[in-house]
Design a protein around this motif. Structure first.
Motif, PDB file in Angstrom:
ATOM      1  N   ASP A   1      73.830  52.809  33.434  1.00  0.00           N
ATOM      2  CA  ASP A   1      72.550  52.227  34.004  1.00  0.00           C
ATOM      3  C   ASP A   1      72.248  52.072  35.417  1.00  0.00           C
ATOM      4  OD1 ASP A   1      71.618  51.644  31.348  1.00  0.00           O
ATOM      5  OD2 ASP A   1      72.534  49.637  31.197  1.00  0.00           O
ATOM      6  N   ARG A   2      71.123  52.700  36.187  1.00  0.00           N
ATOM      7  CA  ARG A   2      71.042  52.763  37.310  1.00  0.00           C
ATOM      8  C   ARG A   2      70.662  51.319  37.978  1.00  0.00           C
ATOM      9  NH1 ARG A   2      67.092  55.215  35.476  1.00  0.00           N
ATOM     10  NH2 ARG A   2      65.296  54.197  36.558  1.00  0.00           N
TER      11      ARG A   2
ATOM     12  N   TYR B   1      66.770  51.401  42.111  1.00  0.00           N
ATOM     13  CA  TYR B   1      66.283  52.550  42.124  1.00  0.00           C
ATOM     14  C   TYR B   1      65.399  52.489  40.809  1.00  0.00           C
ATOM     15  CZ  TYR B   1      69.857  53.392  45.778  1.00  0.00           C
ATOM     16  OH  TYR B   1      70.355  53.166  46.729  1.00  0.00           O
ATOM     17  N   ASN B   2      64.896  51.500  40.187  1.00  0.00           N
ATOM     18  CA  ASN B   2      64.221  51.813  39.060  1.00  0.00           C
ATOM     19  C   ASN B   2      62.751  52.495  39.196  1.00  0.00           C
ATOM     20  OD1 ASN B   2      65.875  50.422  37.344  1.00  0.00           O
ATOM     21  ND2 ASN B   2      64.818  48.520  37.267  1.00  0.00           N
TER      22      ASN B   2
ATOM     23  N   THR C   1      56.055  61.445  35.957  1.00  0.00           N
ATOM     24  CA  THR C   1      57.221  60.743  35.362  1.00  0.00           C
ATOM     25  C   THR C   1      58.078  61.909  34.237  1.00  0.00           C
ATOM     26  OG1 THR C   1      56.252  58.762  35.481  1.00  0.00           O
ATOM     27  CG2 THR C   1      58.120  59.011  34.047  1.00  0.00           C
TER      28      THR C   1
ATOM     29  N   ARG D   1      60.975  62.106  33.219  1.00  0.00           N
ATOM     30  CA  ARG D   1      61.650  61.445  32.191  1.00  0.00           C
ATOM     31  C   ARG D   1      61.320  60.001  32.318  1.00  0.00           C
ATOM     32  NH1 ARG D   1      67.944  63.514  32.505  1.00  0.00           N
ATOM     33  NH2 ARG D   1      67.363  63.030  34.704  1.00  0.00           N
ATOM     34  N   PRO D   2      61.602  59.176  31.203  1.00  0.00           N
ATOM     35  CA  PRO D   2      61.263  58.040  31.227  1.00  0.00           C
ATOM     36  C   PRO D   2      62.036  56.888  32.159  1.00  0.00           C
ATOM     37  CG  PRO D   2      61.418  58.599  29.036  1.00  0.00           C
ATOM     38  CD  PRO D   2      61.852  59.795  29.790  1.00  0.00           C
ATOM     39  N   GLU D   3      63.296  57.402  32.370  1.00  0.00           N
ATOM     40  CA  GLU D   3      63.904  56.692  33.273  1.00  0.00           C
ATOM     41  C   GLU D   3      63.725  57.012  34.865  1.00  0.00           C
ATOM     42  OE1 GLU D   3      66.547  60.227  31.899  1.00  0.00           O
ATOM     43  OE2 GLU D   3      65.056  58.896  31.156  1.00  0.00           O
ATOM     44  N   PHE D   4      62.999  58.185  34.911  1.00  0.00           N
ATOM     45  CA  PHE D   4      62.558  58.202  36.459  1.00  0.00           C
ATOM     46  C   PHE D   4      61.125  58.260  36.633  1.00  0.00           C
ATOM     47  CE2 PHE D   4      66.349  61.217  36.085  1.00  0.00           C
ATOM     48  CZ  PHE D   4      67.272  60.232  37.050  1.00  0.00           C
ATOM     49  N   GLN D   5      60.594  56.930  36.863  1.00  0.00           N
ATOM     50  CA  GLN D   5      59.297  56.704  37.065  1.00  0.00           C
ATOM     51  C   GLN D   5      58.821  57.054  38.413  1.00  0.00           C
ATOM     52  OE1 GLN D   5      57.954  52.712  36.125  1.00  0.00           O
ATOM     53  NE2 GLN D   5      60.004  52.412  34.754  1.00  0.00           N
TER      54      GLN D   5
END
Length: 258
Positions: free
Chosen positions: A183-184, A188-189, A212, A214-218
């Motif tokens: 998990d980041r 860095y969310n 975005t 990918r979902p984890e890279f807003q």
């Protein structure tokens, strides 16, 4: 008392910042004419006494070598220093000699070199007896790598990864990568993006948007619409001064825009 370069790393533990100081010697490489490494190493050690911490002979891949894809390596001298200031001072003395030697190598006529070698039985471009071995230094490598980048690359300490840090009294801290933590960090969310547009070359204003991949890279983007090129450039510098980024990534930036 010997001075030693140290890198201060900022870490976050449950959003509580702390620092760890890690000693690391800056360095660069020099290449010499064939079979002159020992003489040049001895000369450099004496000439720059008090500035150079150590001189090591190592083999590295060299893309300039013919057939380098076969795994051929070249011998380099690794010059390590006690501080970046010392590295800079030595580099300033070596660089002009390297440029002069490279120009001399280019201007030497093949016929003259061949004839001299035939008459003397050795390569006339190499002299192990000259008092100034600077003439035998023909290249300098990795002298322009920023210190913090050098430390991160060599010790494999990168932004955005998890690490365990253990203090060891007066000894350097033990820093280990934690690949099991995927998990980041909360820091860095959300990656805030910015786009600066020159309205002279686009038909209308661009509104703020979100990219975005990918979902984890807003990736929310704030857009600046500037009326002309001068305003676009000014906005860029004002923005850099405002957010103070630590890392710049460019495409053709070093040789053109930057």
């Amino acid at each position: 008392m010997m001075k030693l370069m140290r890198t201060v790393y900022n870490f976050y533990l449950i959003n509580i910042p702390f620092q760890a100081t890690l000693p690391f010697r800056p360095y660069f490489y020099v290449a010499t004419k064939k079979d002159c490494e020992r003489e040049v190493a001895s000369f450099i050690t004496k000439k720059f006494t008090g500035k150079i911490a150590s001189v090591e002979s190592i083999k590295k891949e060299d893309l300039d070598l013919p057939n380098h894809l076969l795994g051929l390596k070249r011998t380099y001298l690794k010059l390590s220093f006690l501080s970046v200031e010392d590295l800079t001072k030595v580099k300033r003395e070596i660089q002009p000699a390297v440029r002069k030697n490279q120009e001399r190598e280019k201007s030497n006529e093949a016929y003259t070199t061949l004839l001299t070698s035939h008459l003397t039985g050795e390569d006339a471009s190499i002299s192990k007896k000259i008092s100034d071995q600077m003439d035998n230094i023909i290249d300098i490598r990795e002298h322009d790598v920023p210190y913090h980048v050098r430390v991160s690359i060599d010790l494999k300490i990168f932004v955005g990864h998890w690490y365990s840090v253990k203090g060891r009294g007066a000894n350097p801290p033990e820093i280990k990568h934690r690949p099991d933590l995927v998990d980041r960090p909360l820091l860095y969310n959300v990656l805030q993006g910015y786009l600066i547009c020159n309205r002279e070359i686009i038909s209308k204003d661009v509104e703020d948007f979100e990219y975005t991949p990918r979902p984890e890279f807003q990736g929310p983007f704030i857009v600046f619409n500037e009326p002309d090129e001068i305003s676009t450039i000014q906005r860029f510098f004002d923005h850099i001064i405002d957010i103070k980024p630590h890392i710049f990534v460019t495409y053709n930036g070093e040789s053109f825009d930057w």
